[in-house]
Design an enzyme around this catalytic site. Structure first.
Site, PDB file in Angstrom:
ATOM      1  N   LYS A  67       0.577  -1.294   0.034  1.00 29.51           N
ATOM      2  CA  LYS A  67      -0.136   0.043   0.098  1.00 29.51           C
ATOM      3  C   LYS A  67       0.954   1.419   0.012  1.00 29.51           C
ATOM      4  CE  LYS A  67      -4.060  -1.836   2.323  1.00 29.51           C
ATOM      5  NZ  LYS A  67      -5.012  -1.623   3.578  1.00 29.51           N
ATOM      6  N   GLY A  94      10.905  -4.927   6.939  1.00 30.16           N
ATOM      7  CA  GLY A  94      10.803  -6.427   7.209  1.00 30.16           C
ATOM      8  C   GLY A  94      10.933  -7.195   5.965  1.00 30.16           C
ATOM      9  N   GLY A  96       9.198   1.211   9.733  1.00 26.17           N
ATOM     10  CA  GLY A  96       8.659   2.564  10.004  1.00 26.17           C
ATOM     11  C   GLY A  96       9.715   3.634  10.334  1.00 26.17           C
TER      12      GLY A  96
END
Ligand code: 3PG
Length: 389
Positions: free
Chosen positions: A196, A347, A370
């Site tokens: 996304k 990851g 993040g």
């Protein structure tokens, strides 16, 4: 921030915040990348005669103890990788934790239970931070992967320590990522993938203004394709973000950033298909889903990543399924062969470079998903800022 070497640690208790948020499977560590990255810091402190009070979060247990989020399985792996004795204590800041730390000898490591078993961790509660701080004399934050979180153990706790420092992993991460963010060796090539756009929007916007080449792959490319009027069949898209995707493309174009979108893709009717079919991106059947990039797209991307600086985050397809892994693995190999300064974060892309056997050939494999994205977007990381205050 100060470095760990500047702190006197011999005979003293060091609160060491690590990012030991690793995937578990059947109660075992499924991927020890973050533990291996943390081990040298633990070893260095123990060798210097510190009592190491190690702490981390694992998963998102939402403030309640839940056995499947326990850090217990991490302790033996940390002991093995660091070569130090690690005592796991089933407590965060209570009496058991205090007793275990009180009894520990220099050179020993006490690993506290998952910080997020206490709701006050994520709330950045000052009393919880104070209690955590009371377990130690000095504070070292080496949890780069959690540096974008303003939680008690990453932010609030720092104010209770006169002596604090960034750990070596934190500093190595910041140094490598700043080579992407600030004055990168040109060309700067950014490969953005993953399912996304949402969650990566700020980073995409910031990097599309800096990059010379922006390669968009994976599920997130679908929304960009749609913004260009390409039919993507039943592929995953984010309809709400089509307009934003169009703006990012326009801005990139106005700045002279070259945008690479998939020219061919692997499609199938669903995720369970045993194999996909390669088609030009202009002929995706209405009932099909795009599940990987095709070989022409891989070639195109590989031709861009040879020199300069390359940052890659997010897979090019559903690479956990062998039928749709080829594109992601080929991108990993292209980075492995590159002469550029290559940085891989997040990851799944990290898993891909490991799977492709090229991790050792990547200049920097980040332990932060993040955190690396927020840092590249230009954000101040609370975990770093707290060490400087
Ligand atoms: C990560 O895995 O990105 C870090 O450990 C942070 O975890 P979080 O997103 O649950 O805060």
């Amino acid at each position: 921030p100060r470095t760990m070497d500047e702190l006197a640690v011999s005979g003293r208790r060091v609160l060491l915040r690590l990012d030991l948020n690793v995937p578990l499977k059947d109660g075992q560590v499924a991927d020890d990348t973050r533990i291996r990255a943390a081990a040298p810091t633990v070893r260095a402190l123990a060798e210097r005669g510190a009592v190491v009070v190690a702490c981390s979060h694992l998963g998102r247990p939402k403030g309640k103890p839940e056995p499947r989020y326990s850090l217990a399985p991490v302790a033996p792996v940390l002991a093995e990788r660091s070569g130090c004795p690690v005592l796991f204590v089933e407590d965060v800041v209570g009496e058991k934790a205090k007793a275990a730390v009180g009894e520990a000898k220099p050179g020993q490591v006490v690993l506290l239970e998952n910080l997020r078993f206490d709701p006050r961790e994520e709330a950045n509660d000052p009393e919880f931070a104070r209690a955590l701080a009371s377990l130690a004399d000095v504070y070292v934050n080496d949890a780069f992967g959690a540096a974008h979180r303003a939680h008690a153990s990453t932010a609030g706790v720092a104010q209770f320590f006169a002596e604090k420092a960034a750990g070596p992993l934190m500093l190595a991460e910041l140094a490598a990522l700043s080579k992407v963010k600030d004055n990168p060796q040109r060309p700067l090539v950014v490969i953005a993938g993953g399912a996304k756009i949402s969650g990566k929007l700020e980073t995409l916007q910031a990097l599309s203004q800096k990059a010379d080449v922006l390669c968009l792959v994976g599920g997130l490319a679908n929304t960009f394709l749609l913004a260009q009027g390409v039919s993507v069949g039943r592929s995953l898209v984010e309809p709400d973000l089509v307009e934003l995707a169009r703006q990012i493309l326009e801005q990139a174009h106005a700045r002279g950033t070259q945008v690479v979108l998939p020219v061919d893709v692997v499609v199938a009717e669903n995720l369970e298909a045993a194999e996909g079919q390669v088609v030009p991106v202009s002929t995706v059947p209405a009932n099909a889903m795009i599940l990987d990039v095709g070989p022409q797209t891989v070639k195109l991307i590989a031709s861009k990543v040879g020199k300069g600086t390359v940052f890659w985050n997010g897979p090019a397809g559903v690479f956990e399924k062998p039928a749709f892994a080829a594109g992601t693995l080929a991108i990993a190999r292209a980075l492995g062969e590159s002469q550029a300064f290559t940085v891989v974060g997040g990851g799944e892309s990290v898993e891909a470079v490991q799977l492709a056997g090229v991790a050792a050939r990547i200049s920097h494999v980040s332990t932060g998903g993040g955190a690396s994205l927020e840092y590249l977007a230009g954000a101040t990381l609370p975990g770093v800022a707290a060490l400087e205050a």
